[in-house]
Design a protein around this motif. Structure first.
Motif, PDB file in Angstrom:
ATOM      1  N   VAL A  13      23.176  26.536  38.715  1.00 57.79           N
ATOM      2  CA  VAL A  13      23.997  27.517  38.010  1.00 57.79           C
ATOM      3  C   VAL A  13      23.427  27.860  36.637  1.00 57.79           C
ATOM      4  N   ALA A  14      22.809  26.904  35.947  1.00 56.16           N
ATOM      5  CA  ALA A  14      22.249  27.201  34.625  1.00 56.16           C
ATOM      6  C   ALA A  14      21.153  28.265  34.729  1.00 56.16           C
ATOM      7  N   SER A  15      20.288  28.128  35.720  1.00 58.16           N
ATOM      8  CA  SER A  15      19.217  29.117  35.910  1.00 58.16           C
ATOM      9  C   SER A  15      19.780  30.478  36.302  1.00 58.16           C
ATOM     10  N   LEU A  16      20.780  30.476  37.180  1.00 57.31           N
ATOM     11  CA  LEU A  16      21.395  31.738  37.605  1.00 57.31           C
ATOM     12  C   LEU A  16      22.016  32.469  36.414  1.00 57.31           C
ATOM     13  N   LEU A  17      22.728  31.732  35.575  1.00 58.25           N
ATOM     14  CA  LEU A  17      23.387  32.354  34.432  1.00 58.25           C
ATOM     15  C   LEU A  17      22.381  32.814  33.388  1.00 58.25           C
ATOM     16  N   ARG A  18      21.344  32.005  33.160  1.00 60.81           N
ATOM     17  CA  ARG A  18      20.318  32.396  32.186  1.00 60.81           C
ATOM     18  C   ARG A  18      19.631  33.683  32.647  1.00 60.81           C
ATOM     19  N   ASP A  19      19.362  33.777  33.932  1.00 59.78           N
ATOM     20  CA  ASP A  19      18.750  34.998  34.470  1.00 59.78           C
ATOM     21  C   ASP A  19      19.671  36.202  34.296  1.00 59.78           C
ATOM     22  N   GLU A  86      37.486  25.457  48.509  1.00 58.50           N
ATOM     23  CA  GLU A  86      37.185  25.608  49.940  1.00 58.50           C
ATOM     24  C   GLU A  86      36.979  27.079  50.291  1.00 58.50           C
ATOM     25  N   ARG A  87      37.889  27.926  49.829  1.00 60.12           N
ATOM     26  CA  ARG A  87      37.804  29.353  50.163  1.00 60.12           C
ATOM     27  C   ARG A  87      36.560  29.992  49.545  1.00 60.12           C
ATOM     28  N   ALA A  88      36.213  29.559  48.334  1.00 60.53           N
ATOM     29  CA  ALA A  88      35.020  30.100  47.679  1.00 60.53           C
ATOM     30  C   ALA A  88      33.756  29.717  48.440  1.00 60.53           C
ATOM     31  N   VAL A  89      33.681  28.456  48.856  1.00 64.82           N
ATOM     32  CA  VAL A  89      32.514  27.975  49.602  1.00 64.82           C
ATOM     33  C   VAL A  89      32.409  28.700  50.939  1.00 64.82           C
ATOM     34  N   GLU A  90      33.526  28.820  51.632  1.00 61.76           N
ATOM     35  CA  GLU A  90      33.520  29.496  52.941  1.00 61.76           C
ATOM     36  C   GLU A  90      33.092  30.955  52.815  1.00 61.76           C
ATOM     37  N   ALA A  91      33.446  31.578  51.684  1.00 60.98           N
ATOM     38  CA  ALA A  91      33.096  32.985  51.478  1.00 60.98           C
ATOM     39  C   ALA A  91      31.637  33.178  51.089  1.00 60.98           C
ATOM     40  N   GLY A  92      30.969  32.104  50.663  1.00 61.08           N
ATOM     41  CA  GLY A  92      29.554  32.202  50.304  1.00 61.08           C
ATOM     42  C   GLY A  92      29.284  32.341  48.825  1.00 61.08           C
ATOM     43  N   ALA A  93      30.233  31.945  47.976  1.00 61.11           N
ATOM     44  CA  ALA A  93      30.017  32.014  46.530  1.00 61.11           C
ATOM     45  C   ALA A  93      28.847  31.134  46.116  1.00 61.11           C
ATOM     46  N   ARG A  94      28.047  31.624  45.160  1.00 62.91           N
ATOM     47  CA  ARG A  94      26.889  30.864  44.676  1.00 62.91           C
ATOM     48  C   ARG A  94      27.269  29.875  43.582  1.00 62.91           C
ATOM     49  N   PHE A  95      28.391  30.121  42.911  1.00 64.97           N
ATOM     50  CA  PHE A  95      28.892  29.191  41.898  1.00 64.97           C
ATOM     51  C   PHE A  95      30.383  29.431  41.744  1.00 64.97           C
ATOM     52  N   GLY A  96      31.067  28.475  41.101  1.00 62.64           N
ATOM     53  CA  GLY A  96      32.494  28.593  40.860  1.00 62.64           C
ATOM     54  C   GLY A  96      32.800  28.470  39.383  1.00 62.64           C
ATOM     55  N   VAL A  97      33.886  29.104  38.961  1.00 60.12           N
ATOM     56  CA  VAL A  97      34.294  29.083  37.551  1.00 60.12           C
ATOM     57  C   VAL A  97      35.790  28.793  37.489  1.00 60.12           C
ATOM     58  N   SER A  98      36.170  28.008  36.499  1.00 60.31           N
ATOM     59  CA  SER A  98      37.575  27.686  36.299  1.00 60.31           C
ATOM     60  C   SER A  98      37.928  27.861  34.826  1.00 60.31           C
ATOM     61  N   PRO A  99      39.168  28.259  34.509  1.00 59.95           N
ATOM     62  CA  PRO A  99      39.533  28.416  33.098  1.00 59.95           C
ATOM     63  C   PRO A  99      39.733  27.094  32.370  1.00 59.95           C
ATOM     64  N   ALA A 100      39.849  26.006  33.121  1.00 58.77           N
ATOM     65  CA  ALA A 100      40.074  24.689  32.526  1.00 58.77           C
ATOM     66  C   ALA A 100      39.219  23.654  33.249  1.00 58.77           C
ATOM     67  N   THR A 101      39.315  22.411  32.811  1.00 62.14           N
ATOM     68  CA  THR A 101      38.565  21.324  33.437  1.00 62.14           C
ATOM     69  C   THR A 101      39.537  20.452  34.221  1.00 62.14           C
ATOM     70  N   ASP A 102      39.440  20.523  35.539  1.00 61.03           N
ATOM     71  CA  ASP A 102      40.301  19.752  36.424  1.00 61.03           C
ATOM     72  C   ASP A 102      39.421  18.798  37.232  1.00 61.03           C
ATOM     73  N   GLU A 103      39.641  17.511  37.055  1.00 64.87           N
ATOM     74  CA  GLU A 103      38.771  16.507  37.685  1.00 64.87           C
ATOM     75  C   GLU A 103      38.753  16.635  39.206  1.00 64.87           C
ATOM     76  N   GLU A 104      39.919  16.900  39.800  1.00 61.70           N
ATOM     77  CA  GLU A 104      39.998  17.009  41.259  1.00 61.70           C
ATOM     78  C   GLU A 104      39.209  18.216  41.765  1.00 61.70           C
ATOM     79  N   VAL A 105      39.323  19.328  41.055  1.00 62.28           N
ATOM     80  CA  VAL A 105      38.588  20.538  41.436  1.00 62.28           C
ATOM     81  C   VAL A 105      37.081  20.311  41.321  1.00 62.28           C
ATOM     82  N   LEU A 106      36.643  19.688  40.215  1.00 60.48           N
ATOM     83  CA  LEU A 106      35.212  19.433  40.026  1.00 60.48           C
ATOM     84  C   LEU A 106      34.674  18.483  41.095  1.00 60.48           C
TER      85      LEU A 106
END
Length: 231
Positions: A13-19, A86-106
Motif C-alpha cells: 500500500v505504501a508504494s501504491l499511495l506514493r505512486d 470481507e466484502r472489500a476483499v471479495e470485490a477485489g479492492a487493492r487496499f482498505g481504509v478506515s476512519p479509525a483504528t480497530d484491532e479486530e478490523v486490522l
C-alpha cells in the motif's frame, strides 16, 4: 511481524499511495458510474481512487473497476467491521481504509491479505495503529486536527512515519502537504464529489483530476531537483 499475504510483484500500500500522490475519495451509486469515474480520473492523470462503503453500490463499483480496468488501483474506504473487510476483499479492492483504528478490523484484513490504512487523529492513535502493524496511517480528519502543523510536530518523535492525510483538504492545500516527506498521498473528496457524479459531469471531474495530477508532478519534479542539488 507482517501477516499480509501478497502475490509476487504486487505492490504494497505504501508504494501504491506514493505512486498515486492523490487519492480521490468517492461514493458511487452503481458499477457503471464507478467505471465512468475511473476513466474520467485516468483521463486527468490520476491512477487510483478510494470507493467508500457509504453506499450499497460500493462493492459492485469496486468489482466492476477491478475487473474491467485492472491497471487502475481501487481501494475500499470506510471499512468499519470484519464484514466490510470481507466484502472489500471479495470485490477485489487493492487496499482498505478506515476512519479509525480497530484491532479486530486490522487483524481480519491481515488474515485476508488486505493492506489496511487505519485512521488516527492523535499521537496516541498513530502509535497504536503502528503498534498493530499499520505501514501507513490515515491522518483524519486532517485539516480539523491540525493539518501540516500536526504532521510537523509528529515528525520528530515518529521518524519513518508514513501518512495519507484526508479530510478537508482541497487542491490549494496539496503543495504544503506533499512537501512533507511523511505524506505519501492525500485523500480528498473535492475531485469527484457526489453532486458532480449525480449530474454526470465527468468533464469537470477530469479537469479537477488533471489539476491535482499536475500539482503532484510539479512537487515531485521540484523535490528531485532539490535532492539533486543537495547531493
Amino acid at each position: 511481524m507482517s501477516t499480509t499475504v501478497r502475490t509476487e510483484g504486487d505492490l504494497g500500500v505504501a508504494s501504491l499511495l506514493r505512486d498515486a500522490g492523490v487519492v480521490p475519495v468517492v461514493v458511487v451509486s452503481s458499477g457503471e458510474e464507478a467505471l465512468r469515474l475511473a476513466d474520467a480520473l485516468a483521463d486527468g492523470g490520476l491512477t487510483s481512487m478510494e470507493v467508500t462503503f457509504r453506499s450499497a453500490a460500493a462493492a459492485e463499483g469496486i468489482r466492476t473497476v477491478a475487473d474491467q480496468r485492472p491497471g487502475f488501483v481501487v481501494g475500499a474506504g470506510t471499512l468499519l467491521t470484519p464484514g466490510d473487510v470481507e466484502r472489500a476483499v471479495e470485490a477485489g479492492a487493492r487496499f482498505g481504509v478506515s476512519p479509525a483504528t480497530d484491532e479486530e478490523v486490522l487483524a481480519h484484513a491481515a488474515s485476508q491479505g488486505l493492506d489496511m490504512v487505519p485512521g488516527a487523529a492523535t499521537a496516541s492513535e498513530i502509535a497504536r495503529a503502528r503498534g498493530l502493524g499499520a505501514e501507513v496511517v490515515k491522518l483524519f480528519p486532517a485539516e480539523v486536527v491540525g493539518g501540516v502543523g500536526l504532521i510537523d510536530a509528529l515528525a520528530g518523535p515518529y521518524p519513518g512515519l508514513q501518512l495519507m492525510p484526508t479530510g478537508g483538504i482541497r487542491a490549494a492545500d496539496l503543495p504544503r502537504y506533499l512537501e512533507r516527506p511523511q505524506v505519501l498521498a492525500c485523500g480528498g473528496t473535492w475531485i469527484a464529489p457526489r453532486d458532480l457524479l449525480a449530474a454526470g459531469d465527468f468533464a469537470e471531474i477530469t479537469r479537477r483530476a488533471a489539476e491535482a495530477a499536475a500539482l503532484v508532478r510539479s512537487h515531485r519534479e521540484h523535490s528531485r531537483k532539490e535532492h539533486h542539488h543537495g547531493a
